[in-house]
Design an enzyme around this catalytic site. Structure first.
Site, PDB file in Angstrom:
ATOM      1  N   ARG A 121     -12.329  20.087   4.096  1.00  0.00           N
ATOM      2  CA  ARG A 121     -13.585  20.059   4.857  1.00  0.00           C
ATOM      3  C   ARG A 121     -14.127  18.642   4.970  1.00  0.00           C
ATOM      4  NH1 ARG A 121     -17.306  24.896   2.228  1.00  0.00           N
ATOM      5  NH2 ARG A 121     -16.259  26.707   3.169  1.00  0.00           N
ATOM      6  N   GLY A 132     -18.620   5.383  -1.303  1.00  0.00           N
ATOM      7  CA  GLY A 132     -19.490   5.786  -2.405  1.00  0.00           C
ATOM      8  C   GLY A 132     -18.958   6.884  -3.292  1.00  0.00           C
ATOM      9  N   ASP A 134      -3.043 -11.453  -6.115  1.00  0.00           N
ATOM     10  CA  ASP A 134      -3.754 -11.078  -7.342  1.00  0.00           C
ATOM     11  C   ASP A 134      -2.921 -10.130  -8.190  1.00  0.00           C
ATOM     12  OD1 ASP A 134      -4.871  -9.385  -4.881  1.00  0.00           O
ATOM     13  OD2 ASP A 134      -4.937  -8.067  -6.624  1.00  0.00           O
ATOM     14  N   THR A 165     -12.654  22.231  -0.175  1.00  0.00           N
ATOM     15  CA  THR A 165     -13.654  21.167  -0.070  1.00  0.00           C
ATOM     16  C   THR A 165     -13.027  19.856   0.371  1.00  0.00           C
ATOM     17  OG1 THR A 165     -14.926  22.198  -1.841  1.00  0.00           O
ATOM     18  CG2 THR A 165     -15.476  19.940  -1.291  1.00  0.00           C
ATOM     19  N   VAL A 178     -19.980   9.064  10.625  1.00  0.00           N
ATOM     20  CA  VAL A 178     -19.363  10.059  11.482  1.00  0.00           C
ATOM     21  C   VAL A 178     -20.078  11.384  11.289  1.00  0.00           C
ATOM     22  CG1 VAL A 178     -17.644  10.773   9.762  1.00  0.00           C
ATOM     23  CG2 VAL A 178     -17.144  11.070  12.197  1.00  0.00           C
ATOM     24  N   LEU A 233       0.750  -3.633   3.674  1.00  0.00           N
ATOM     25  CA  LEU A 233      -0.410  -3.781   4.544  1.00  0.00           C
ATOM     26  C   LEU A 233      -0.853  -5.234   4.487  1.00  0.00           C
ATOM     27  CD1 LEU A 233      -2.652  -2.508   6.329  1.00  0.00           C
ATOM     28  CD2 LEU A 233      -3.964  -2.170   4.236  1.00  0.00           C
ATOM     29  N   LEU A 260     -18.424   2.368   4.601  1.00  0.00           N
ATOM     30  CA  LEU A 260     -18.652   3.730   5.082  1.00  0.00           C
ATOM     31  C   LEU A 260     -20.069   4.127   4.703  1.00  0.00           C
ATOM     32  CD1 LEU A 260     -15.295   5.488   4.098  1.00  0.00           C
ATOM     33  CD2 LEU A 260     -15.860   4.215   6.167  1.00  0.00           C
ATOM     34  N   ASN A 312       0.634  -1.058  -5.492  1.00  0.00           N
ATOM     35  CA  ASN A 312      -0.444  -0.784  -4.544  1.00  0.00           C
ATOM     36  C   ASN A 312      -1.730  -0.988  -5.310  1.00  0.00           C
ATOM     37  OD1 ASN A 312      -1.802   2.324  -3.190  1.00  0.00           O
ATOM     38  ND2 ASN A 312      -2.328   0.222  -2.691  1.00  0.00           N
ATOM     39  N   GLY A 313      -2.460  -2.045  -5.019  1.00  0.00           N
ATOM     40  CA  GLY A 313      -3.691  -2.205  -5.775  1.00  0.00           C
ATOM     41  C   GLY A 313      -4.358  -3.550  -5.615  1.00  0.00           C
ATOM     42  N   CYS A 341       0.799  -1.223   0.000  1.00  0.00           N
ATOM     43  CA  CYS A 341       0.000   0.000   0.000  1.00  0.00           C
ATOM     44  C   CYS A 341       0.826   1.265   0.000  1.00  0.00           C
ATOM     45  CB  CYS A 341      -0.958  -0.015   1.185  1.00  0.00           C
ATOM     46  SG  CYS A 341      -2.293  -1.191   0.920  1.00  0.00           S
TER      47      CYS A 341
END
Length: 620
Positions: free
Chosen positions: A377, A400, A163, A374, A325, A115, A296, A139-140, A60
């Protein structure tokens, strides 16, 4: 096949120590990479890795240095030092491999931070070709790895069960076309000692982060995060998604060119059944994991559909954990609990205070490597949530991101003049996603060693929704159909589409779009803006054009973020990796022209658009 790099006396001592360590910790020798031991020793280390152990890992955090003039020992120590800066991405193990270049006096280093997906000490990268001469750091996740392996002409068995190993073998057969063969989310570098070539590639939408830069000695550097190489390079840049780089051509090449990039390709009729089945397929393929995972769940349409589809794969949905959250009593917490109760998951709601969010801002900017308002935030609550999730033993989550870009979900799309304009904006937004939501999702979670997967950005699903006639994404206020953003997706999962199947409660399925930074509680953004107004003086803000001539901040909030970013990353090329320009409710600069009233506004919140149910004062 002798040693390619002459080991120093220090190296002999290290090898002796590692040999002793290997007696106590089986597999520990593999963790150091074996780059000075020669090809034969490398093969021995590889052979000691069981396929079962290797299948449990994902690299990762990757780092590669190509054509460096540093002496071998210095190059190795430099790689080890820089790896520490991205160790949060893979806290379970490290690997380094050195190779001599065909150019006299130059050499390469390729390394990674691992990881572990299901524990164990085996299975470190780099991964190698059958002859041991091509090394891969990746990483994937490659979702079509079994199909690709079956199609290879070389039928020799793989050394691991990963994989990702298929990438290095496919590279030997397909060469520069290998990236276009992959279905997955990835960022990788291959160094081929047989040909002297370097090959690097990033997934089509930029789900996984990757940067590259040039050293003062003409070397080429790659890393999962900018922080690992920005201090070593004259210039560091974002590696563009959907591209590969080859030292053979010394150029970036675009390999991902879907037909929907041109509006002429968006002509397919509405097919709600295909939208639904393709999205379910996308979600289910991303459940390829041997670890406890979760979803999430913000309580909005996108994450709720993902959670609902995943929950259907369990005999007992309570085995699936979902997470949300927000500030106490926030819209997302309420909606997420309603969804969790409906689909039956084991749900965790976490709260934070405005002050806790403000206290985390500096860390968020360091990990996300951005000063975009953004992104910070929304990234702050996600950063706080990821830490809680990792503390529960979860190592992978589904999310999502990507829906609003592909399905015209942002509220400013209500003002799209035509289907053609809407489609062009969707293409622009998808093309920039790697600098915004993908960056946030990847780095806010990987700050704590948590992997995120995003089914809305699946290539096949994108082809389905982006090739659909864009008029079906227009909002037609007051009409029986298309009266709300993302109507196409909502209708595809409505109760009347599949007899006897209900994915979500109607009040959630048809809930108005909330940007994540708004949904966690409107007081979060309001409190953050108040804090910035208080700590940034008028005199300081007036100096913004002189202090920050590139992407000059337009608000005190933007100035505050930019100052923190400059503290972490003072290099000019670091600032240049962050996009700029005006935006309203996450729009591109082009879409601001859709409404004259937007031109004087500088707030990316969804509440800046008058179609929001809780619009800001003066919103158009």
């Amino acid at each position: 096949e002798g040693a390619r790099l002459a080991p120093s006396p220090t190296t002999h001592v290290m090898v002796a120590l590692l040999a002793t360590l290997a007696l106590l910790l089986p597999g520990a020798t593999a963790a150091v990479g074996g780059s000075t031991r020669g090809i034969a020793a490398t093969r021995f280390a590889r052979a000691s890795i069981s396929p079962a152990a290797a299948s449990r890992v994902r690299a990762c955090g990757i780092l590669a240095i190509f054509e460096s003039t540093m002496p071998a020992d210095d190059l190795r120590l430099t790689a080890l030092k820089l790896q520490r800066m991205i160790r949060h991405r893979g806290p379970d193990g490290s690997g380094v491999h050195l190779a001599e270049s065909a150019v006299p006096g130059r050499r390469h280093a390729i390394s990674h931070e691992r990881l572990a997906i299901n524990g164990g000490v085996g299975g470190n990268q780099p991964l190698y070709s059958h002859d041991g001469l091509a090394s891969l750091s990746v990483n994937g996740e490659i979702y079509n790895h079994k199909q690709l392996q079956a199609e290879l002409a070389d039928k020799r068995p793989f050394a691991t069960g990963s994989d990702c190993e298929v990438i290095v073998h496919a590279f030997r057969e397909y060469g520069l076309d290998v990236a276009s063969k992959l279905d997955g989310d990835f960022a990788f570098v291959i160094v081929d000692e047989k040909t002297g070539e370097l090959y690097a590639a990033r997934d089509p939408m930029g789900v996984n982060s990757l940067y590259f830069g040039y050293g003062t000695d003409g070397s080429l550097w790659f890393a999962s995060e900018m922080k690992a190489i920005v201090g070593q390079c004259e210039r560091v840049m974002v590696f563009p998604p959907g591209h590969y780089y080859s030292s053979r051509t010394r150029q970036l090449h675009r390999y991902y060119e879907p037909k929907w990039l041109d509006g002429a390709g968006a002509v397919a009729p509405l097919d709600l059944a295909r939208v639904r089945t393709d999205f379910e397929t996308s979600v289910n393929k991303r459940l390829m994991a041997e670890v406890p995972f979760g979803v999430l769940l913000s309580g909005g349409l996108d994450s709720s559909l993902v959670a609902s589809i995943v929950a259907r794969q369990f005999d007992d949905p309570k085995k699936l954990k979902t997470f949300s959250v927000g500030l106490e009593g926030s819209p997302d917490l309420i909606a997420a609990q309603r969804v969790a109760d409906y689909i039956g998951t084991d749900h965790y709601s976490f709260t934070f205070t405005v002050q806790e969010g403000i206290d985390a801002i500096s860390d968020v900017i360091y990990h996300l490597e951005t000063y975009d308002v953004t992104t910070i935030r929304a990234g702050t609550p996600m950063f706080l949530l990821a830490r809680k999730i990792k503390g529960l033993g979860i190592k992978m989550v589904l999310s999502g991101e990507g829906s609003d870009e592909a399905l015209a979900g942002y509220l400013y799309f209500h003002k799209a003049p035509s289907g053609a304009d809407l489609h062009a904006e969707c293409v622009r937004k998808l093309g920039m996603l790697h600098m915004y939501d993908c960056l946030r999702a990847n780095k806010a979670t990987m700050a704590w060693g948590l992997e995120v997967r995003v089914p809305f950005l699946d290539k096949d699903f994108l082809d389905t929704v982006m090739c659909t006639q864009p008029d079906f994404k227009l909002v037609k206020k007051g009409a029986a159909e298309q009266h709300i953003e993302k109507w196409l997706m909502r209708k595809a999962f409505d109760d009347d589409q599949v007899p006897g199947v209900s994915y979500l409660p109607r009040e959630v399925l048809w809930r108005q779009k909330e940007q994540f930074s708004d949904g966690v509680g409107y007081s979060w953004i309001d409190g953050l803006k108040e804090h910035c107004q208080r700590v940034v003086s008028d005199e300081e803000f007036a100096s913004a054009p002189q202090r920050f001539p590139h992407n000059t901040p337009l608000t005190k909030e933007g100035f505050y973020f930019r100052e923190l970013f400059a503290d972490h990353f003072p290099q000019w090329s670091a600032a240049a990796t962050v996009p700029g320009g005006p935006s309203i409710a996450c729009s591109s600069a082009v879409a601001i022209e859709w409404d004259a009233a937007w031109k004087g506004m500088a707030d990316p919140s969804g509440r800046a658009v008058g179609s929001h149910d809780s619009a800001l004062t003066g919103a158009s």
